[in-house]
Design an enzyme around this catalytic site. Structure first.
Site, PDB file in Angstrom:
ATOM      1  N   PHE B  10       0.965  -1.142  -0.120  1.00 61.53           N
ATOM      2  CA  PHE B  10       0.186   0.470   0.029  1.00 61.53           C
ATOM      3  C   PHE B  10       1.109   1.333   0.088  1.00 61.53           C
ATOM      4  O   PHE B  10       2.443   1.019   0.371  1.00 61.53           O
ATOM      5  CB  PHE B  10      -0.870   0.082   0.851  1.00 61.53           C
ATOM      6  CG  PHE B  10      -1.608  -0.997   0.936  1.00 61.53           C
ATOM      7  CD1 PHE B  10      -3.337  -0.558   0.795  1.00 61.53           C
ATOM      8  CD2 PHE B  10      -1.967  -1.926   2.071  1.00 61.53           C
ATOM      9  CE1 PHE B  10      -4.330  -1.324   0.554  1.00 61.53           C
ATOM     10  CE2 PHE B  10      -2.758  -3.097   0.889  1.00 61.53           C
ATOM     11  CZ  PHE B  10      -4.300  -2.755   1.382  1.00 61.53           C
ATOM     12  N   CYS B  11       0.020   2.892  -0.952  1.00 60.00           N
ATOM     13  CA  CYS B  11       1.054   3.807  -0.803  1.00 60.00           C
ATOM     14  C   CYS B  11       1.398   4.384   0.598  1.00 60.00           C
ATOM     15  O   CYS B  11       1.108   4.347   2.449  1.00 60.00           O
ATOM     16  CB  CYS B  11      -0.411   4.500  -0.470  1.00 60.00           C
ATOM     17  SG  CYS B  11       0.458   6.251  -1.241  1.00 60.00           S
ATOM     18  N   PRO B  12       2.921   4.385   0.601  1.00 56.93           N
ATOM     19  CA  PRO B  12       3.671   4.866  -0.212  1.00 56.93           C
ATOM     20  C   PRO B  12       4.827   3.935  -0.549  1.00 56.93           C
ATOM     21  O   PRO B  12       5.623   4.297  -1.359  1.00 56.93           O
ATOM     22  CB  PRO B  12       4.464   6.220  -0.193  1.00 56.93           C
ATOM     23  CG  PRO B  12       4.781   6.043   1.274  1.00 56.93           C
ATOM     24  CD  PRO B  12       3.070   5.166   2.040  1.00 56.93           C
ATOM     25  N   GLY B  13       4.186   2.711  -0.767  1.00 54.59           N
ATOM     26  CA  GLY B  13       5.460   1.226  -0.625  1.00 54.59           C
ATOM     27  C   GLY B  13       5.650   1.705  -1.594  1.00 54.59           C
ATOM     28  O   GLY B  13       7.530   1.292  -1.995  1.00 54.59           O
ATOM     29  N   ASP B  37      -1.415  -1.016  -5.639  1.00 61.66           N
ATOM     30  CA  ASP B  37      -1.947   0.212  -5.332  1.00 61.66           C
ATOM     31  C   ASP B  37      -2.365   1.032  -6.166  1.00 61.66           C
ATOM     32  O   ASP B  37      -1.691   1.676  -7.571  1.00 61.66           O
ATOM     33  CB  ASP B  37      -0.722   1.090  -4.288  1.00 61.66           C
ATOM     34  CG  ASP B  37      -1.162   2.783  -3.602  1.00 61.66           C
ATOM     35  OD1 ASP B  37      -2.060   2.453  -3.276  1.00 61.66           O
ATOM     36  OD2 ASP B  37      -0.137   3.764  -4.241  1.00 61.66           O
TER      37      ASP B  37
END
Lengths: 132, 73
Positions: B10-13, B37
């Site tokens: 998930f953001c910002p991964g 994402d």
């Protein structure tokens, strides 16, 4: 023209707000924007060394969803922001005094030291200040 | 070309994984990131434009996006 620094005053111990601060700080830092984070009040408790995520983070619906899914951990995001961009973090000297903590009580390699609110506010006049 | 499979993150991964890989790359290298994402297809090109790298392409693969970036500096 260089971007104005982003100053983040993080005082909530709520997981969702700590997560949002970590996302803002890390993405801004890797986008060539200097970021200065000042951690105070209940937020400092989330940065105590040696805690598990369940002990560290307390919140509502999204706290649960964050921990159940592959959402980057807030502490790791702050660390990535420091590693990949211009991000500094300071612990509020007042809450550290109240807790009788020294810097070695906090997560390793994240904080650049303690700072007073007056100095942080004065520095923040040069950029944009967000409070969480 | 190096491919980073960030599907499921998930953001910002995905963005952070891309940036870490770019840091270790040479100028001219291209990196593909696979992301499920929803924000990545817009966020990654925005970041690339902001910091001065080169977007090679964004492709909708149905259940994820393939985003290719070239290190330009």
């Amino acid at each position: 023209m260089a971007a104005a620094p982003l100053y983040i005053l993080l005082c909530s111990g709520e997981h969702e707000k700590i997560q949002m601060a970590a996302m803002l700080a890390s993405v801004a830092a890797v986008s060539d924007r200097p970021v200065r984070v000042f951690v105070s009040m209940n937020a400092i408790l989330a940065f105590e060394k040696g805690k598990s995520p369940a002990e560290r983070y307390h919140g509502g619906e999204f706290s649960r969803l964050i921990m159940e899914n592959k959402v980057p951990d807030a502490i790791e995001l702050f660390g990535q922001g420091k590693m990949l961009g211009d991000l500094t973090m300071h612990a509020c000297s007042m809450v550290m005094d109240l807790k009788k903590w020294e810097m070695d009580h906090l997560v390793d390699d994240l904080f650049d030291g303690m700072l007073g609110l007056t100095k942080f506010l004065a520095d923040a006049e040069t950029g944009e200040l967000l409070t969480l | 070309m190096q491919t980073i499979d960030a599907r499921g993150a998930f953001c910002p991964g995905p963005l952070m994984e891309l940036i870490a890989a770019l840091k270790l790359s040479a100028i001219g290298d291209q990196i593909e990131i696979l992301s499920s994402d929803k924000g990545s297809a817009a966020d990654v090109p925005e970041w690339v434009a902001k910091v001065g790298h080169k977007m090679v392409g964004v492709t909708d693969k149905g259940d994820h996006w393939s985003i290719i970036v070239e290190k330009a500096k």
